[in-house]
Design an enzyme around this catalytic site. Structure first.
Site, PDB file in Angstrom:
ATOM      1  CG  ASP A 212      -7.849   4.796  -9.830  1.00 34.61           C
ATOM      2  OD1 ASP A 212      -8.692   4.855 -10.749  1.00 34.61           O
ATOM      3  OD2 ASP A 212      -7.379   5.811  -9.272  1.00 34.61           O
TER       4      ASP A 212
ATOM      5  CB  THR B 261     -12.130  -5.435   0.186  1.00 36.97           C
ATOM      6  OG1 THR B 261     -13.102  -4.808  -0.660  1.00 36.97           O
ATOM      7  CG2 THR B 261     -11.339  -6.458  -0.625  1.00 36.97           C
ATOM      8  CD  GLU B 262     -11.443  -2.874   4.965  1.00 37.69           C
ATOM      9  OE1 GLU B 262     -10.759  -2.994   5.993  1.00 37.69           O
ATOM     10  OE2 GLU B 262     -11.011  -3.208   3.834  1.00 37.69           O
ATOM     11  CE1 TYR B 263     -13.482   2.453  -1.363  1.00 37.66           C
ATOM     12  CE2 TYR B 263     -11.358   1.341  -1.519  1.00 37.66           C
ATOM     13  CZ  TYR B 263     -12.096   2.501  -1.424  1.00 37.66           C
ATOM     14  OH  TYR B 263     -11.464   3.717  -1.377  1.00 37.66           O
TER      15      TYR B 263
ATOM     16  CG  ASP C 162     -16.932  -1.153  -8.220  1.00 37.49           C
ATOM     17  OD1 ASP C 162     -15.673  -1.140  -8.247  1.00 37.49           O
ATOM     18  OD2 ASP C 162     -17.610  -0.113  -8.204  1.00 37.49           O
TER      19      ASP C 162
ATOM     20  CD  GLU D 218      -2.734   1.433   0.215  1.00 37.80           C
ATOM     21  OE1 GLU D 218      -2.694   2.547  -0.346  1.00 37.80           O
ATOM     22  OE2 GLU D 218      -3.491   0.498  -0.137  1.00 37.80           O
TER      23      GLU D 218
END
Length: 217
Positions: free
Chosen positions: A118, A191-193, A154, A69
């Site tokens: 991204d 994941t959180e997303y 997504d 990250e």
């Protein structure tokens, strides 16, 4: 949205010196020495707040996990999750993936995870996508003979682009899913997303790319 750099974050990261590696280039080709064993190495490219990778590390003690990250504040949240779980089979790398050539040697990684990266929707930014051929060919060098890439997004356009790039780079595609949470796929770790997107009713796309030796790299 860009995160503001908060003072003192790097110092806090350094306080977790058993989990955080700020100069990971020095371990290129010798990541197993960091863990003191020969377990397979799995790498998440862009680990975010760390829910995905820490869950996997907790469930798979015989795998060594590396979480990469570039954002300090976000990485700190992931590190705290791992520390709270008492994990010893994970390390966090503060690193910009544009320099991934400096992280790994040939056939060092068993699996890469790319989750909700991204999409860089503008055509002129295509080479920045982590599933662009320029990255995929590098991953192929780093992967073991039976190595894999697991990809989730997504973004339908990014998924279509990624399937084409993966195929063109000589990987074998497996488990191509166009609506993950309405499929019979077992063992998904969110994941959180992903949790947020599912609550919003968004479709999640997933596939696996398997390294093969049938085509020239």
């Amino acid at each position: 949205m860009r995160l503001r750099r908060r003072p003192g974050v790097k110092e806090k990261l350094l306080s977790y010196n058993d989990l955080v590696i700020l100069n990971p280039e020095q371990f290129k080709g010798k990541w197993n020495t960091v863990f003191g064993n020969s377990h397979p190495i799995h790498v998440e490219l862009g680990t975010g707040r760390g829910q995905f990778i820490t869950t996997l590390a907790e469930k798979n003690p015989d795998v060594n996990f590396l979480a990469v990250e570039v954002r300090e504040q976000v990485l700190l949240q992931a590190v705290r999750k791992a520390d709270g779980k008492g994990l010893n089979n994970i390390r966090f790398l503060l690193f910009n993936l544009n320099g991934i050539d400096h992280l790994f040697s040939e056939k060092e990684v068993r699996r890469f995870y790319i989750n909700f990266c991204d999409p860089w929707p503008k055509k002129r930014h295509g080479k920045r996508r982590l599933t662009h051929s320029s990255f995929l060919l590098k991953y192929k060098t780093f992967l073991t003979e039976d190595g894999e890439i697991h990809f989730k997004t997504d973004n339908e356009a990014l998924f279509e682009f990624s399937l084409n790039e993966i195929s063109a780079c000589g990987y074998k595609l497996r488990n191509i899913i166009f609506d993950l949470h309405h499929s019979d796929f077992q063992g998904n770790v969110m994941t959180e997303y992903e949790e947020k997107f599912v609550l919003e009713g968004k479709r999640i796309y997933r596939c696996e790319a398997i390294k093969t030796e049938t085509l020239d790299d």
